[in-house]
Design a protein around this motif. Structure first.
Motif, PDB file in Angstrom:
ATOM      1  N   TYR A  42      17.745  33.888  31.220  1.00 35.12           N
ATOM      2  CA  TYR A  42      18.987  34.646  31.328  1.00 35.12           C
ATOM      3  C   TYR A  42      18.953  35.600  32.515  1.00 35.12           C
ATOM      4  O   TYR A  42      19.967  35.952  33.088  1.00 35.12           O
ATOM      5  N   LYS A  43      17.755  36.038  32.890  1.00 35.34           N
ATOM      6  CA  LYS A  43      17.630  36.959  34.020  1.00 35.34           C
ATOM      7  C   LYS A  43      17.684  36.233  35.358  1.00 35.34           C
ATOM      8  O   LYS A  43      17.955  36.838  36.380  1.00 35.34           O
ATOM      9  N   GLU A  44      17.395  34.919  35.364  1.00 38.45           N
ATOM     10  CA  GLU A  44      17.276  34.211  36.652  1.00 38.45           C
ATOM     11  C   GLU A  44      18.544  34.170  37.494  1.00 38.45           C
ATOM     12  O   GLU A  44      18.410  34.243  38.722  1.00 38.45           O
ATOM     13  N   PRO A  45      19.753  34.012  37.072  1.00 42.04           N
ATOM     14  CA  PRO A  45      20.261  33.704  35.733  1.00 42.04           C
ATOM     15  C   PRO A  45      20.449  32.190  35.551  1.00 42.04           C
ATOM     16  O   PRO A  45      20.962  31.506  36.429  1.00 42.04           O
ATOM     17  N   ALA A  46      19.995  31.702  34.395  1.00 40.05           N
ATOM     18  CA  ALA A  46      20.066  30.277  34.099  1.00 40.05           C
ATOM     19  C   ALA A  46      20.242  30.088  32.606  1.00 40.05           C
ATOM     20  O   ALA A  46      19.992  30.994  31.815  1.00 40.05           O
ATOM     21  N   ALA A  47      20.696  28.907  32.227  1.00 40.61           N
ATOM     22  CA  ALA A  47      20.857  28.592  30.807  1.00 40.61           C
ATOM     23  C   ALA A  47      20.839  27.076  30.632  1.00 40.61           C
ATOM     24  O   ALA A  47      21.102  26.328  31.570  1.00 40.61           O
ATOM     25  N   HIS A  83      33.583  26.939  32.635  1.00 44.00           N
ATOM     26  CA  HIS A  83      34.068  28.326  32.625  1.00 44.00           C
ATOM     27  C   HIS A  83      32.961  29.290  32.196  1.00 44.00           C
ATOM     28  O   HIS A  83      32.876  30.408  32.712  1.00 44.00           O
ATOM     29  N   ALA A  84      32.102  28.847  31.265  1.00 37.40           N
ATOM     30  CA  ALA A  84      30.986  29.690  30.832  1.00 37.40           C
ATOM     31  C   ALA A  84      30.021  29.920  31.980  1.00 37.40           C
ATOM     32  O   ALA A  84      29.561  31.045  32.220  1.00 37.40           O
ATOM     33  N   VAL A  85      29.710  28.866  32.710  1.00 39.58           N
ATOM     34  CA  VAL A  85      28.822  28.973  33.869  1.00 39.58           C
ATOM     35  C   VAL A  85      29.399  29.945  34.889  1.00 39.58           C
ATOM     36  O   VAL A  85      28.683  30.781  35.452  1.00 39.58           O
ATOM     37  N   ASN A  86      30.701  29.858  35.104  1.00 40.04           N
ATOM     38  CA  ASN A  86      31.381  30.723  36.069  1.00 40.04           C
ATOM     39  C   ASN A  86      31.437  32.173  35.591  1.00 40.04           C
ATOM     40  O   ASN A  86      31.154  33.107  36.340  1.00 40.04           O
ATOM     41  N   ASP A  87      31.793  32.355  34.321  1.00 40.16           N
ATOM     42  CA  ASP A  87      31.911  33.702  33.763  1.00 40.16           C
ATOM     43  C   ASP A  87      30.582  34.448  33.765  1.00 40.16           C
ATOM     44  O   ASP A  87      30.532  35.662  34.005  1.00 40.16           O
ATOM     45  N   LEU A  88      29.493  33.729  33.474  1.00 39.13           N
ATOM     46  CA  LEU A  88      28.176  34.352  33.374  1.00 39.13           C
ATOM     47  C   LEU A  88      27.443  34.396  34.718  1.00 39.13           C
ATOM     48  O   LEU A  88      26.294  34.842  34.782  1.00 39.13           O
ATOM     49  N   ASN A 122      32.498  26.114  41.037  1.00 42.99           N
ATOM     50  CA  ASN A 122      31.519  26.701  41.950  1.00 42.99           C
ATOM     51  C   ASN A 122      30.546  25.623  42.412  1.00 42.99           C
ATOM     52  O   ASN A 122      29.628  25.244  41.688  1.00 42.99           O
ATOM     53  N   ASP A 123      30.767  25.161  43.630  1.00 47.61           N
ATOM     54  CA  ASP A 123      29.957  24.066  44.154  1.00 47.61           C
ATOM     55  C   ASP A 123      28.522  24.477  44.446  1.00 47.61           C
ATOM     56  O   ASP A 123      27.651  23.635  44.673  1.00 47.61           O
ATOM     57  N   ASN A 124      28.254  25.790  44.434  1.00 51.15           N
ATOM     58  CA  ASN A 124      26.907  26.276  44.751  1.00 51.15           C
ATOM     59  C   ASN A 124      25.964  26.280  43.549  1.00 51.15           C
ATOM     60  O   ASN A 124      24.757  26.492  43.715  1.00 51.15           O
ATOM     61  N   VAL A 125      26.499  26.074  42.355  1.00 48.31           N
ATOM     62  CA  VAL A 125      25.658  26.051  41.159  1.00 48.31           C
ATOM     63  C   VAL A 125      24.726  24.841  41.224  1.00 48.31           C
ATOM     64  O   VAL A 125      25.161  23.712  41.492  1.00 48.31           O
TER      65      VAL A 125
END
Length: 286
Positions: A42-47, A83-88, A122-125
């Motif tokens: 979560y700190k990286e941030p990743a999930a 949307h979750a990836v973007n929001d977080l 977000n194409d950078n994810v």
């Protein structure tokens, strides 16, 4: 005794993410399996998101996933996860799923749709997939490999001898999944992982590492099996730290670019960190 401020801050950060997933009914491996490493991710941030529900069609003896007849895929799930990836503000995402033998393509199209929706916002994810074996279907493997991913992962889970007992799958087919991904795109980073403490011998572990290396696997993760519930297989042995280190040393010498080995190591442990290290040419044991 009151908690130190740095502990409170850590817990607050975790709880914020936990609440987000819970309120939006988003399934993650991090929370479903209560991964001991989720604070780091979560700190990286990743999930790590689990798509296609939480019911598996296989019923492996080591796993705590529900077994049965899964529901039809939720067509809105890819957009919801995006949307979750973007929001977080996540930078690195792992997408996985239970085995879905009920679906013609094993869920490959749903993987591709989820990846496409994330990239739209977000194409950078950076996206890593941890896929089931798709029953060896090469078109399914190709669909996922060609979906703008950074890492293609498929876990071997255990040694050949324990297939059928520990894992309801085919050992050679799992190796072929990794091999096929590399053949489809020789530049793709491939990754696999397995557990210790289920009754395997050290010789069988070393052979598994050689088999994975022969399949073109770049990254390997090795962790201790921990019984997730009473209905799952019991732990046969708790492996000593020095054994994890010896196995890691063998794996690195065998030819793996990145090796992550230790009791609490899981498939997605430090995924962003080791991906970044590999891309920077920093090979080694983590």
């Amino acid at each position: 005794m009151p908690l130190p401020e740095w502990v409170k801050t850590q817990l607050k950060g975790i709880k914020t993410t936990q609440k987000y997933f819970k309120h939006r009914n988003i399934n993650t491996v991090c929370e479903t399996l209560r991964c001991p490493n989720r604070t780091v991710c979560y700190k990286e941030p990743a999930a790590t998101f689990m798509i296609l529900g939480n019911i598996c069609t296989r019923g492996c003896s080591f796993c705590n996933a529900e077994k049965g007849n899964p529901a039809f895929p939720d067509n809105k799930e890819p957009e919801k996860i995006a949307h979750a990836v973007n929001d977080l503000l996540l930078k690195y995402v792992v997408i996985t799923s239970p085995t879905r033998d009920d679906l013609v393509d094993g869920g490959a199209e749903h993987f591709a749709s989820t990846i496409m929706e994330i990239k739209k916002l977000n194409d950078n994810v950076l996206i890593e997939v941890l896929v089931p074996d798709f029953q060896g279907n090469k078109s399914s493997i190709e669909k996922v490999v060609n979906s703008c991913i950074s890492v293609f992962a498929h876990n071997i889970e255990t040694v050949r001898k324990l297939y059928g007992y520990v894992r309801k799958a085919d050992y050679c087919r799992s190796l072929k999944v990794l091999e096929s991904a590399k053949k489809i795109n020789s530049e793709i980073i491939t990754k696999s992982g397995f557990m210790l403490g289920l009754g395997e011998t050290i010789e069988e572990v070393l052979q598994t590492l050689q088999d994975l290396n022969n399949a073109g696997c770049d990254i390997v993760t090795i962790g201790q099996y921990l019984q997730p519930s009473k209905r799952a297989l019991p732990v046969v042995e708790y492996i000593k730290l020095e054994v994890f280190e010896e196995i890691a040393e063998f794996a690195f010498k065998t030819g793996f670019k990145i090796v992550l080995s230790g009791p609490l190591v899981r498939s997605s442990t430090r995924a962003y960190e080791i991906y970044s290290a590999l891309k920077d040419g920093k090979y080694g044991k983590f």
